[in-house]
Structure formats: structure tokens, C-alpha cells
Write a protein that holds these residues in place. Structure first.
Motif, PDB file in Angstrom:
ATOM      1  N   SER A  94       0.849  -1.286   0.003  1.00  0.00           N
ATOM      2  CA  SER A  94       0.460  -0.205   0.474  1.00  0.00           C
ATOM      3  C   SER A  94       1.242   1.134  -0.461  1.00  0.00           C
ATOM      4  O   SER A  94       0.406   2.040  -0.059  1.00  0.00           O
ATOM      5  N   HIS A  95       2.160   0.838  -0.198  1.00  0.00           N
ATOM      6  CA  HIS A  95       2.996   2.190   0.048  1.00  0.00           C
ATOM      7  C   HIS A  95       4.339   2.204  -0.628  1.00  0.00           C
ATOM      8  O   HIS A  95       3.940   3.496  -1.603  1.00  0.00           O
ATOM      9  N   PHE A  96       5.058   0.988  -1.413  1.00  0.00           N
ATOM     10  CA  PHE A  96       5.749   1.407  -2.017  1.00  0.00           C
ATOM     11  C   PHE A  96       5.573  -0.413  -3.459  1.00  0.00           C
ATOM     12  O   PHE A  96       5.903  -1.193  -3.215  1.00  0.00           O
ATOM     13  N   GLY A  97       4.490  -0.191  -4.509  1.00  0.00           N
ATOM     14  CA  GLY A  97       4.391  -0.973  -4.909  1.00  0.00           C
ATOM     15  C   GLY A  97       5.848  -1.179  -6.590  1.00  0.00           C
ATOM     16  O   GLY A  97       6.187  -0.586  -6.064  1.00  0.00           O
ATOM     17  N   PHE A 130       0.625 -10.394  -1.323  1.00  0.00           N
ATOM     18  CA  PHE A 130       0.798 -11.098   0.364  1.00  0.00           C
ATOM     19  C   PHE A 130      -0.357 -10.451   1.114  1.00  0.00           C
ATOM     20  O   PHE A 130      -0.234  -9.540   1.361  1.00  0.00           O
ATOM     21  N   LYS A 131      -1.302 -11.016   1.533  1.00  0.00           N
ATOM     22  CA  LYS A 131      -2.501 -11.498   2.908  1.00  0.00           C
ATOM     23  C   LYS A 131      -3.133  -9.729   1.626  1.00  0.00           C
ATOM     24  O   LYS A 131      -3.604  -9.414   1.355  1.00  0.00           O
ATOM     25  N   ASN A 132      -3.542  -8.931   3.245  1.00  0.00           N
ATOM     26  CA  ASN A 132      -4.133  -7.272   2.787  1.00  0.00           C
ATOM     27  C   ASN A 132      -2.972  -6.642   2.452  1.00  0.00           C
ATOM     28  O   ASN A 132      -3.539  -5.508   1.506  1.00  0.00           O
ATOM     29  N   GLY A 192       3.542  -5.458   5.452  1.00  0.00           N
ATOM     30  CA  GLY A 192       3.700  -5.710   6.728  1.00  0.00           C
ATOM     31  C   GLY A 192       4.386  -7.146   6.329  1.00  0.00           C
ATOM     32  O   GLY A 192       4.146  -8.157   6.885  1.00  0.00           O
ATOM     33  N   MET A 193       5.233  -7.969   5.060  1.00  0.00           N
ATOM     34  CA  MET A 193       5.139  -9.132   4.770  1.00  0.00           C
ATOM     35  C   MET A 193       5.941  -9.689   5.894  1.00  0.00           C
ATOM     36  O   MET A 193       6.416 -10.324   6.567  1.00  0.00           O
ATOM     37  N   SER A 207      -6.649 -12.513   8.503  1.00  0.00           N
ATOM     38  CA  SER A 207      -5.905 -13.183   8.405  1.00  0.00           C
ATOM     39  C   SER A 207      -5.422 -13.798   9.319  1.00  0.00           C
ATOM     40  O   SER A 207      -5.411 -13.112  10.902  1.00  0.00           O
ATOM     41  N   GLN A 208      -4.653 -14.749   9.737  1.00  0.00           N
ATOM     42  CA  GLN A 208      -3.770 -15.195  10.535  1.00  0.00           C
ATOM     43  C   GLN A 208      -1.917 -15.374  10.574  1.00  0.00           C
ATOM     44  O   GLN A 208      -1.429 -14.997   9.557  1.00  0.00           O
ATOM     45  N   PRO A 209      -1.577 -15.228  12.104  1.00  0.00           N
ATOM     46  CA  PRO A 209      -2.181 -14.912  13.455  1.00  0.00           C
ATOM     47  C   PRO A 209      -3.068 -13.291  13.690  1.00  0.00           C
ATOM     48  O   PRO A 209      -2.778 -13.223  13.327  1.00  0.00           O
ATOM     49  N   ARG A 210      -3.919 -14.337  14.467  1.00  0.00           N
ATOM     50  CA  ARG A 210      -4.589 -13.205  14.507  1.00  0.00           C
ATOM     51  C   ARG A 210      -5.103 -13.236  15.778  1.00  0.00           C
ATOM     52  O   ARG A 210      -5.281 -15.060  16.680  1.00  0.00           O
ATOM     53  N   ALA A 211      -6.139 -12.414  16.585  1.00  0.00           N
ATOM     54  CA  ALA A 211      -6.546 -12.436  18.166  1.00  0.00           C
ATOM     55  C   ALA A 211      -7.825 -11.654  18.408  1.00  0.00           C
ATOM     56  O   ALA A 211      -7.406 -10.277  18.085  1.00  0.00           O
ATOM     57  N   PHE A 212      -8.212 -12.341  19.283  1.00  0.00           N
ATOM     58  CA  PHE A 212      -9.245 -11.293  19.911  1.00  0.00           C
ATOM     59  C   PHE A 212      -9.478 -11.329  21.159  1.00  0.00           C
ATOM     60  O   PHE A 212      -9.756 -13.210  21.814  1.00  0.00           O
TER      61      PHE A 212
END
Length: 370
Positions: free
Chosen positions: A212-215, A241-243, A247-248, A317-322
């Protein structure tokens, strides 16, 4: 005297298991305050991961990006996924928070759209950190790798121009900086060209298709400017990579993308690649059986807006936590360092009651007790 405070961190709690061909060793995780330049008369909050033992260990110095909002409010960077891979291979990993960030002293300084200057200002702190670390008996000052993500990647590339003895190479994970209200893309390309003309060591770059910053287009332009000016850089352009590919490097799922190319790079520059330590897998609460993960109605305490956010969590996406509390507070976190710990901490900021984990990945871990 530099204060050193041992601290357990989530990837390395518990004792490591045994593995054929690899020694077992716990990880020494600590934070310290490293002296900054005398002109600032301050300290830099610094996290260090290293195997137990006397060393000397080769070094990886990792540099953080810049989150939205005040640098002072930014959380301490830990780069757990990257750190884990390097500690397994016998490295000490050093992660400083630069001037004005988190608990480091001083004020953050930015030269607006002058990206060349911005990178070099941040790189000043690396001089201070390495001057301190190189004097430690556990550090090998002749085997140093410098890396960074986002603004930290720009910082690492600026540092590559300084010819510091012992620095063998640079890892650039989506390096750059965005500034509103100016031609920041052009300034970034110019900065990388300026750095390439002065670079003293080879570098390896990673940029993703859906960053989203530097394609890819901007990454190619920066790489072209860098190498045309004389810099030695290998650009790895990977797919979506994911959303958000930005952040890869902070994701445990990103290791499969960056490690194979990094292993080749390390061999080329004479740095270690073999696993010599077996680390414990991170502990986590067991599935409780309280409810199935998709049973939104079973989640306790939440008002309608909280249930809407739990629905959103189920699509992350995982890993995730609530996490939630009996007062109705909630928070979810996906990917990155220690999502469980971050979810609880974020929830607690808005709760008078203790926050606890409700779900991790696809498991409900809630015990039914507040």
C-alpha cells in the motif's frame, strides 16, 4: 553504566526442545538504554535477542518504520519473525528505537520531503548503537548485517553509504517514506540514487505487488536509480501478500518469501546461514470448547458494535487474536508481532475490567470466566 533489564518475550517462553544437528539454547531477550550521541545527551530504547552464551555472535541490526500518529506513542519494535530466524542461526539481533520514538529520548526530526536527508538523519542513531554494541563481549564487530522495514529500510540504505567497518550487507524490506503534500515518490527515487552513488556494501530488497506504500513500479524506479549510480542491489519483487505486502516482513508467513533469497545473499557475503540452535515454539492457550469460532451469538459481554467487530475479526488473516472484558471492551489484532498480547493490551486501554483472550486464530480459548 547502561541499565539492562531482562524480559521474557512471547516467541521464546519456555524451554527449547531438542533437534538433531542443532544445539539447544534458550534466548536471552532484554531491553536496554544505549547511549546516544553526546550532542543529544540521551538514550535509545533498544531490544536485544541473542542465544545464551558468551559469543561473540554475528550481529543483525534491525530498524523500525514510522506508524501514523506521534512517534512518541509508537510501540517498541521487536521483529519477532525475523529475529527468530536469525537467532536460530547464531546471530544477536539488535533493534533500536530511534530518537523521539517510543521511550527513546530526544525529539523526532524530519526534513519534510527531502528523503535523502530523512534517511541520513535516522541513520545517525545507528552509528551510536553500533558504537555501543561493538564494545560488548558477546558481539562480533567484524560480522554485521543491517536491515529495516519501511522507514527503517530507508534508514538502512542511508547507513550503507557510511562505510562502517564490519558491515557486510543490508536487507531492505519495503524501504521508503511517504509524506503528504509533496512529490515524495520523486524524492524517494532521487534519495536512492544518491545513496547508490555512495554505497559501500551490497543490499537485498523486497517489495510486494500489493504494497500500500511502495508498489512494484516505484520499487523498480528506486532500484534503477540506485544501481545506475553504482550501487549493488538485488531487487526481489514478489506477488500479493495477504491484505498488504507492506507488512510481509512482520508476518510469520512472510518467512517463506524472504528467507530463501536472504540465505543466498548471506552466503554470498560470507555470513552464517546454518541453524545451530533449536528454539521453543511459542506457547498459547488451548482450545477451550466454550463455543465454535464462528458462533457470534456465543461471544459474551459484547454490544452490537462489538459483535460487528467480531464478524470483521473472523475475516482477518492469521495469526490473529480477539480479546474482551466484562465491561464490554474488545479488540482484535491480525498478523505482526505477538497478536495475542497486543489484542489484550489494546482492549485494556478502553476497559476498567481485566481484558482476556477470547479467540486465537481459529480456536476459542475463552474459559467462560471473566
Amino acid at each position: 553504566m547502561v541499565p539492562v533489564h531482562p524480559q521474557q518475550l512471547p516467541w521464546w517462553t519456555g524451554k527449547p526442545g531438542k533437534s538433531s544437528g542443532a544445539d539447544t539454547a534458550a534466548v536471552d531477550a532484554r531491553t536496554l538504554a544505549a547511549p546516544a550521541q553526546l550532542s543529544r545527551s540521551g538514550e535509545l530504547e533498544t531490544t536485544i535477542f541473542k542465544p545464551h552464551g558468551e559469543g561473540p555472535f554475528p550481529l543483525l541490526v534491525l530498524n523500525h518504520g514510522k506508524s501514523l500518529g506521534s512517534p512518541r506513542a509508537q510501540e517498541r519494535a521487536r521483529f519477532l519473525s525475523i529475529s527468530r530466524e536469525f537467532v536460530k542461526r547464531g546471530y544477536a539481533v539488535v533493534i533500536p528505537m530511534r530518537t523521539g520514538f517510543s521511550k527513546s529520548s530526544g525529539e523526532y526530526v524530519e526534513e519534510y520531503c527531502d528523503m535523502t536527508a530523512n534517511g541520513q538523519i535516522q541513520a545517525n542513531d545507528l552509528d551510536d548503537v553500533l558504537a555501543y554494541v561493538a564494545r560488548q563481549p558477546w558481539a562480533d564487530p567484524q560480522r554485521i548485517l543491517v536491515g529495516g522495514q519501511s522507514y527503517g529500510g530507508l534508514t538502512a540504505m542511508a547507513f550503507a553509504t557510511r562505510g562502517v567497518p564490519g558491515v557486510k550487507g543490508v536487507l531492505n524490506f519495503a524501504g521508503g517514506l511517504r509524506t503528504n503534500g509533496c512529490q515524495w515518490q520523486e524524492s524517494l527515487v532521487q534519495a536512492f540514487g544518491n545513496y547508490g552513488a555512495q554505497a559501500r556494501v551490497p543490499s537485498l530488497w523486497f517489495y510486494g505487488e500489493n504494497d500500500s506504500h511502495f508498489g512494484h513500479e516505484l520499487a523498480s524506479n528506486m532500484h534503477q536509480a540506485y544501481t545506475a549510480a553504482g550501487g549493488d542491489a538485488t531487487l526481489v519483487k514478489f506477488g500479493a501478500f495477504k491484505n498488504d505486502a507492506h507488512g510481509m516482513s512482520g508476518s510469520r508467513d512472510g518467512v517463506r518469501i524472504w528467507w530463501p533469497e536472504t540465505e543466498k545473499f548471506l552466503r554470498q557475503i560470507g555470513m552464517p546461514t546454518e541453524e545451530i540452535f533449536k528454539l521453543a515454539e511459542p506457547s498459547r492457550p488451548a482450545k477451550s470448547g466454550f463455543a465454535e469460532i464462528n458462533n457470534i451469538a456465543a461471544v459474551p459481554y459484547l454490544r452490537e458494535d462489538g459483535r460487528d467487530q467480531y464478524r470483521a475479526f473472523l475475516n482477518k488473516s492469521q495469526p490473529r487474536a480477539f480479546a474482551l472484558s466484562s465491561s464490554g471492551a474488545w479488540s482484535w489484532v491480525e498478523d505482526g508481532d505477538d497478536p495475542a498480547g497486543r489484542a489484550v493490551a489494546s482492549c485494556q486501554k478502553n476497559s476498567v475490567s481485566p481484558c482476556k483472550l477470547y479467540a486465537i486464530d481459529n480456536d476459542v480459548v475463552w474459559s467462560g470466566k471473566a
